[in-house]
Design a protein around this motif. Sequence first.
Motif, short mmCIF file in Angstrom:
data_model
loop_
_atom_site.label_atom_id
_atom_site.label_comp_id
_atom_site.label_asym_id
_atom_site.label_seq_id
_atom_site.Cartn_x
_atom_site.Cartn_y
_atom_site.Cartn_z
N VAL A 8 0.85 -1.19 0.00
CA VAL A 8 0.00 0.00 0.00
C VAL A 8 0.88 1.24 0.00
CG1 VAL A 8 -0.13 -0.02 2.51
CG2 VAL A 8 -1.85 1.23 1.21
N HIS A 9 0.47 2.25 -0.75
CA HIS A 9 1.22 3.50 -0.77
C HIS A 9 1.11 4.16 0.59
CE1 HIS A 9 3.22 6.65 -3.03
NE2 HIS A 9 2.47 7.54 -2.42
N GLN A 11 0.47 6.56 3.69
CA GLN A 11 -0.49 7.64 3.87
C GLN A 11 -0.01 8.58 4.96
OE1 GLN A 11 -3.06 7.86 1.91
NE2 GLN A 11 -2.75 5.92 0.90
N ASN A 157 -12.50 1.34 0.28
CA ASN A 157 -11.34 2.16 -0.05
C ASN A 157 -10.07 1.61 0.61
OD1 ASN A 157 -10.22 4.91 -1.03
ND2 ASN A 157 -9.69 4.87 1.13
N CYS A 161 -6.51 -0.14 -1.08
CA CYS A 161 -5.31 0.67 -0.85
C CYS A 161 -5.48 2.09 -1.34
CB CYS A 161 -4.09 0.04 -1.51
SG CYS A 161 -3.75 -1.63 -0.94
N GLY A 162 -6.68 2.65 -1.15
CA GLY A 162 -6.92 4.04 -1.51
C GLY A 162 -6.39 4.99 -0.45
N ASP A 163 -6.60 6.26 -0.66
CA ASP A 163 -6.17 7.30 0.26
C ASP A 163 -7.18 7.38 1.40
OD1 ASP A 163 -5.77 9.79 1.59
OD2 ASP A 163 -4.74 10.57 -0.17
N GLU A 310 -4.04 5.99 -5.56
CA GLU A 310 -4.69 6.06 -4.25
C GLU A 310 -5.89 7.00 -4.28
OE1 GLU A 310 -0.76 4.39 -3.86
OE2 GLU A 310 -1.41 6.32 -4.72
N ARG A 311 -5.71 8.17 -4.86
CA ARG A 311 -6.82 9.13 -4.88
C ARG A 311 -7.84 8.82 -5.97
NH1 ARG A 311 -5.48 14.92 -2.15
NH2 ARG A 311 -4.99 13.97 -0.14
N THR A 313 -8.72 5.77 -6.73
CA THR A 313 -9.52 4.72 -6.11
C THR A 313 -10.49 5.31 -5.11
OG1 THR A 313 -7.76 3.09 -6.39
CG2 THR A 313 -9.39 2.64 -4.69
N THR A 314 -10.03 6.26 -4.31
CA THR A 314 -10.92 6.93 -3.36
C THR A 314 -12.04 7.63 -4.10
OG1 THR A 314 -9.14 7.25 -1.76
CG2 THR A 314 -11.02 8.73 -1.60
N ARG A 367 -4.09 -0.98 -10.69
CA ARG A 367 -3.10 -0.10 -10.06
C ARG A 367 -1.91 0.19 -10.95
NH1 ARG A 367 -1.10 -1.33 -3.91
NH2 ARG A 367 -0.20 0.69 -3.44
#
Length: 378
Positions: A8-9, A11, A157, A161-163, A310-311, A313-314, A367
């Motif tokens: 995951v990126h 945060q 989310n 692995c979203g923001d 990430e954003r 996906t959010t 991704r």
Amino acid sequence: MVAPELPVHPQEDTAMGAPGTDAAAPDTAGPPKLSTLDRFLPVWIGLAMTAGLLLGRWVPGLQGALDAVKAGGISVPIAIGLLVMMYPVLAKVRYDRLDSVTRDTRLLVSSLVLNWLVGPAVMFALAWIFLADLPEFRTGLIIVGLARCIAMVIIWNDLACGDREAAAVLVALNSVFQVLAFGLLGWFYLELLPGWLGLDQSGIDVSPWEIAAMVVVFLGVPLVAGYLTRIFGERAKGRAWYEDRFLPRIGPLALYGLLFTIVMLFALQGEAITSGPVDVARIAVPLLIYFVAMWGLSMLLGRAIRLSYERSTTLAFTASGNNFELAIAVAVGVFGVTSGQALAGVVGPLIEVPVLVGLVYVSLWARRFFPARSTAGA
């Protein structure tokens, strides 16, 4: 069902209050997993439907008992269930983080356009295409489209692995915006727009003031309660206690409230459901199309405006998910617990949950097509 363990990126922070990782830290953390309650949500909903049908058959005087105690035309036990359903998810929102997303104008504007212009319009079109001859179900579906995402979207989310912080802030914005805009949009999509288009509105008589009143009661009240709970809870015990100990205790109440409401709805609508299963299936088809279309459009938009994965996906999950709790509450409050509108609201989570879980896997696969970081100001 759980998401695969992919990196995951990092945060800045998390929606549920876990410490953020340093920007230079390696990407070693994996996505969270669904709890047992959340993982089997479609199963619990199915069992609640079955229990409701059986209860309605075995207790024929149930509706009279529920109607014996009313407030504002709504059965008090059902109203309590609806409020219990809404409160925990609004107590989870971090209301002090709005500026962390409002600085990212691309994400913010895209979210507002998708949630409040595109989403309701898409659901309106699908409702009229698939349910033109079923006005009650059609109206219920439009109400689902007006009830924008809160609560469960944070779970999808996180799994994708979203923001997390952006998701929490967009949920907060949608929650506040719904109190202000839901009644007006309900009037526009249920009365004004069909009249402009010359569509048949027979069989539907809805007041925007009634819709606005139900939103104030079933969203406004728990929104204020959730906000005050967080403010005073954090002041008294600190954020770590509030998010690590208090929220896990009240979290399951939302599911219990939802399941109680579903049991009551199906108990009171058993005959209509069993005599018209095809009609119920017809509600499911436009819902399925809606969730997939909104998610896909949002991901493509995020990629086009060069948001990070990430954003993007959010953006996708907050635009495709719906606040089915509010949709059910409004339908019950305005049209009654035995209405077709209420039934359409109940079908919503039965379709939304497995579809969005499936889209988590699609998101993780997609991704590779996104840049590592957002080029929008965040």
